[in-house]
Write an enzyme that holds these catalytic residues in place. Structure first.
Site, mmCIF file in Angstrom:
data_model
loop_
_atom_site.group_PDB
_atom_site.id
_atom_site.type_symbol
_atom_site.label_atom_id
_atom_site.label_comp_id
_atom_site.label_asym_id
_atom_site.label_seq_id
_atom_site.Cartn_x
_atom_site.Cartn_y
_atom_site.Cartn_z
ATOM 1 N N GLU A 265 34.567 41.159 50.848
ATOM 2 C CA GLU A 265 35.034 42.256 49.986
ATOM 3 C C GLU A 265 34.252 43.519 50.301
ATOM 4 O O GLU A 265 33.021 43.468 50.330
ATOM 5 C CB GLU A 265 34.876 41.855 48.511
ATOM 6 C CG GLU A 265 35.807 40.707 48.155
ATOM 7 C CD GLU A 265 35.775 40.306 46.685
ATOM 8 O OE1 GLU A 265 35.020 40.907 45.902
ATOM 9 O OE2 GLU A 265 36.500 39.386 46.315
ATOM 10 N N HIS A 283 39.628 42.899 43.264
ATOM 11 C CA HIS A 283 38.674 42.184 42.398
ATOM 12 C C HIS A 283 38.610 42.822 41.001
ATOM 13 O O HIS A 283 37.566 43.324 40.577
ATOM 14 C CB HIS A 283 37.284 42.152 43.050
ATOM 15 C CG HIS A 283 36.391 41.063 42.505
ATOM 16 N ND1 HIS A 283 35.474 40.390 43.279
ATOM 17 C CD2 HIS A 283 36.268 40.523 41.258
ATOM 18 C CE1 HIS A 283 34.831 39.504 42.534
ATOM 19 N NE2 HIS A 283 35.302 39.575 41.293
HETATM 20 O O1 LIG Z 1 32.459 36.542 38.421
HETATM 21 C C1 LIG Z 1 32.908 37.397 37.663
HETATM 22 O O2 LIG Z 1 32.446 37.592 36.525
HETATM 23 C C2 LIG Z 1 34.087 38.215 38.080
HETATM 24 O O3 LIG Z 1 34.474 37.928 39.381
HETATM 25 C C3 LIG Z 1 33.893 39.693 37.870
HETATM 26 O O4 LIG Z 1 33.157 40.342 38.857
HETATM 27 P P1 LIG Z 1 32.745 41.883 38.639
HETATM 28 O O5 LIG Z 1 31.719 41.901 37.555
HETATM 29 O O6 LIG Z 1 32.190 42.353 39.928
HETATM 30 O O7 LIG Z 1 33.973 42.632 38.226
#
Ligand SMILES: O=C(O)[C@H](O)COP(=O)(O)O
Length: 316
Positions: A265, A283
């Protein structure tokens, strides 16, 4: 548990200001420095005894070892695969996450993606915006009566099940930690993984990325799925072998994929992202105002508990 003296906290990913509000009321100094390079983070971290991250910051052994005063790492979210937990434990650094705060947001995004896959709303919208009036290409299918397989029946998987049942979907699932009599209470019939694949019209993953789940969805598994199966991933990218998925989309065996997370990513797999049967988001599972307040608050309150020597729910 002995009390941890937290005086200075560094935040390196965009996090709701409630963290700072809660901690500064207790005279803890909080500095938010997002977009630091690896070198800048190595230089900066030595001045802090706690770090707060989301999924953006890679907290490698190198960063952890540079944190000569580091005592706690807080993940304002669930997944800790961006944190070298073993390296932290070696240095007796406590790692905590916020296990509950973004559950509903991740579940709602998953449901939205399932609906979008069934009717190809993003593609039809893009087509109309591009000046076309193409009603033929965007003939969809109903969700009613279709089978949704949920791999991972923890907090998020359960919420997805309950919501998609309202659309008339039959929900089946697998979770090694959730017995069948428990999954029945939220309307999910449990099966071993091998029996899941040929039954599913839609498969959604709600599992962490650990060695046992790496490339769980691979060529062998896709081969066992019904032709036209649609795959949804709002969990972790590495759980799907992206090359295999692309190959099965190209062959027409997989009928669609909804991807919010990627092996790398930001993702580099352009062929996958640009495939006409793929819908994708960057994401965004936890990216709602509500979830961000909840996870930030969860982390800040746990920091205060750690300071008082109390046990915390999010200890990894
Ligand atoms: O594992 C998590 O809590 C989610 O994938 C969210 O990820 P982020 O906090 O980077 O949005």
């Amino acid at each position: 548990m002995s009390a941890i003296d937290i005086k200075r906290v560094l935040i390196t990913d965009p996090t709701d200001p409630i963290v700072e509000r809660i901690l500064s009321e207790k005279n803890i100094e909080v500095h938010s420095k997002t977009n630091l390079s690896k070198e800048q983070l190595i230089e900066t971290i030595k001045d802090y005894d706690a770090l707060v991250v989301r999924s953006g910051t890679q907290v490698t052994a190198e960063i952890i070892n540079a944190g000569i005063n580091l005592k706690v790492i807080g993940r304002a979210g669930v997944g800790v695969d961006n944190i070298d937990v073993a390296a932290a434990k070696k240095k007796s650094i406590v790692v905590i996450n916020a296990p509950a705060g973004n559950t509903l947001s991740a579940a709602e995004l998953t449901c939205g993606i399932i609906l979008n896959l069934s009717r190809r709303i993003p593609q039809a919208c893009a087509s109309l915006k591009a000046g076309k009036w193409d009603r033929k290409t965007y003939m969809g299918t109903e969700l009613n009566g279709k089978t949704l397989a949920i791999v991972g029946l923890g907090r998020i998987g359960r919420e997805v099940a309950i919501r998609m049942q309202a659309f008339g979907m039959k929900t089946i699932g697998y979770d090694p930690l959730v017995p069948g009599d428990v999954s029945k209470t939220f309307g999910v019939e449990s099966y071993p993984l091998d029996e899941i694949w040929p039954k599913a019209d839609y498969i959604t993953l709600h599992i962490p990325l650990i060695p046992a789940t790496k490339h769980l969805i691979n060529s062998e598994v896709l081969q066992k799925c019904k032709k036209g199966v649609k795959i949804v991933n709002v969990a972790r990218g590495g759980t799907i072998d992206e090359n295999a998925l692309l190959q099965y989309l190209q062959s027409g065996h997989v009928g669609g994929a909804g991807l919010d997370v990627f092996e790398e990513e930001p993702p580099k797999c352009r062929d996958l992202l640009e495939h006409p049967l793929v819908i994708c988001t960057p994401h965004l599972g936890a990216s709602t105002k509500e979830a961000q307040v909840k996870v930030a608050e969860e982390i800040a309150l746990q920091f205060l508990d750690l300071k008082e020597g109390k046990e915390v729910a999010g200890k990894v």
